[in-house]
Design a protein around this motif. Structure first.
Motif, PDB file in Angstrom:
ATOM      1  N   MET A   1      26.219 -22.412 -60.649  1.00  0.00           N
ATOM      2  CA  MET A   1      27.050 -21.280 -60.983  1.00  0.00           C
ATOM      3  C   MET A   1      26.630 -20.726 -62.336  1.00  0.00           C
ATOM      4  O   MET A   1      26.366 -21.470 -63.258  1.00  0.00           O
ATOM      5  N   SER A   2      26.623 -19.441 -62.422  1.00  0.00           N
ATOM      6  CA  SER A   2      26.256 -18.832 -63.693  1.00  0.00           C
ATOM      7  C   SER A   2      27.467 -18.149 -64.300  1.00  0.00           C
ATOM      8  O   SER A   2      28.296 -17.586 -63.605  1.00  0.00           O
ATOM      9  N   GLY A   3      27.574 -18.231 -65.602  1.00  0.00           N
ATOM     10  CA  GLY A   3      28.675 -17.596 -66.306  1.00  0.00           C
ATOM     11  C   GLY A   3      29.957 -18.377 -66.194  1.00  0.00           C
ATOM     12  O   GLY A   3      30.078 -19.303 -65.398  1.00  0.00           O
ATOM     13  N   PRO A   4      30.929 -18.010 -67.004  1.00  0.00           N
ATOM     14  CA  PRO A   4      32.204 -18.723 -66.985  1.00  0.00           C
ATOM     15  C   PRO A   4      32.941 -18.524 -65.662  1.00  0.00           C
ATOM     16  O   PRO A   4      32.911 -17.459 -65.074  1.00  0.00           O
ATOM     17  N   GLN A   5      33.588 -19.584 -65.239  1.00  0.00           N
ATOM     18  CA  GLN A   5      34.401 -19.551 -64.026  1.00  0.00           C
ATOM     19  C   GLN A   5      35.878 -19.585 -64.436  1.00  0.00           C
ATOM     20  O   GLN A   5      36.217 -20.031 -65.525  1.00  0.00           O
ATOM     21  N   THR A   6      36.744 -19.157 -63.550  1.00  0.00           N
ATOM     22  CA  THR A   6      38.177 -19.310 -63.752  1.00  0.00           C
ATOM     23  C   THR A   6      38.625 -20.482 -62.905  1.00  0.00           C
ATOM     24  O   THR A   6      38.389 -20.497 -61.698  1.00  0.00           O
ATOM     25  N   VAL A   7      39.230 -21.478 -63.544  1.00  0.00           N
ATOM     26  CA  VAL A   7      39.681 -22.669 -62.826  1.00  0.00           C
ATOM     27  C   VAL A   7      41.152 -22.920 -63.132  1.00  0.00           C
ATOM     28  O   VAL A   7      41.651 -22.533 -64.187  1.00  0.00           O
ATOM     29  N   VAL A   8      41.832 -23.566 -62.202  1.00  0.00           N
ATOM     30  CA  VAL A   8      43.231 -23.943 -62.368  1.00  0.00           C
ATOM     31  C   VAL A   8      43.302 -25.459 -62.298  1.00  0.00           C
ATOM     32  O   VAL A   8      42.780 -26.065 -61.364  1.00  0.00           O
ATOM     33  N   VAL A   9      43.930 -26.067 -63.296  1.00  0.00           N
ATOM     34  CA  VAL A   9      44.080 -27.518 -63.326  1.00  0.00           C
ATOM     35  C   VAL A   9      45.566 -27.845 -63.353  1.00  0.00           C
ATOM     36  O   VAL A   9      46.284 -27.401 -64.258  1.00  0.00           O
ATOM     37  N   THR A  10      46.030 -28.592 -62.359  1.00  0.00           N
ATOM     38  CA  THR A  10      47.432 -29.033 -62.349  1.00  0.00           C
ATOM     39  C   THR A  10      47.512 -30.401 -63.011  1.00  0.00           C
ATOM     40  O   THR A  10      46.526 -31.136 -63.065  1.00  0.00           O
ATOM     41  N   GLY A  11      48.672 -30.714 -63.528  1.00  0.00           N
ATOM     42  CA  GLY A  11      48.819 -31.981 -64.248  1.00  0.00           C
ATOM     43  C   GLY A  11      47.983 -31.980 -65.518  1.00  0.00           C
ATOM     44  O   GLY A  11      47.479 -33.009 -65.955  1.00  0.00           O
ATOM     45  N   ALA A  12      47.833 -30.802 -66.118  1.00  0.00           N
ATOM     46  CA  ALA A  12      46.892 -30.615 -67.217  1.00  0.00           C
ATOM     47  C   ALA A  12      47.390 -31.108 -68.568  1.00  0.00           C
ATOM     48  O   ALA A  12      46.645 -31.088 -69.534  1.00  0.00           O
ATOM     49  N   SER A  13      48.632 -31.580 -68.656  1.00  0.00           N
ATOM     50  CA  SER A  13      49.152 -31.984 -69.959  1.00  0.00           C
ATOM     51  C   SER A  13      48.738 -33.399 -70.363  1.00  0.00           C
ATOM     52  O   SER A  13      48.880 -33.778 -71.510  1.00  0.00           O
ATOM     53  N   GLY A  14      48.200 -34.171 -69.429  1.00  0.00           N
ATOM     54  CA  GLY A  14      47.803 -35.531 -69.773  1.00  0.00           C
ATOM     55  C   GLY A  14      46.885 -36.147 -68.739  1.00  0.00           C
ATOM     56  O   GLY A  14      46.641 -35.581 -67.674  1.00  0.00           O
ATOM     57  N   GLY A  15      46.370 -37.304 -69.065  1.00  0.00           N
ATOM     58  CA  GLY A  15      45.567 -38.096 -68.143  1.00  0.00           C
ATOM     59  C   GLY A  15      44.338 -37.386 -67.610  1.00  0.00           C
ATOM     60  O   GLY A  15      43.645 -36.666 -68.325  1.00  0.00           O
TER      61      GLY A  15
END
Length: 75
Positions: free
Chosen positions: A1-15
């Motif tokens: 993949m080239s360039g920045p991607q948009t990603v979604v991460v759940t449970g992102a506050s820890g671990g």
């Protein structure tokens, strides 16, 4: 993949979720961070930015369908 991607991460506050979000930040990606804990989200967002990514922290309860749809619209 080239360039920045948009990603979604759940449970992102820890671990694993937080570690994953930071790794996407290291790639320079745009990271939407979803979790219930606002304090943890803000800390994770700061780490994503420090790693080189763009962060969008969204306090979201993944068990609440309306909240999840609202978060998706923001992303």
């Amino acid at each position: 993949m080239s360039g920045p991607q948009t990603v979604v991460v759940t449970g992102a506050s820890g671990g694993i979720g937080r570690a994953t979000a930071i790794e996407f930040g290291r790639r320079g990606d745009r990271v939407a961070l979803l979790a219930r804990g606002e304090a943890g989200l803000l800390g994770a967002a700061s780490e994503v930015r420090d790693a080189g990514g763009t962060a969008l922290p969204i306090a979201t309860d993944m068990a609440d369908a309306d909240a999840v749809f609202a978060a998706a619209k923001r992303v």
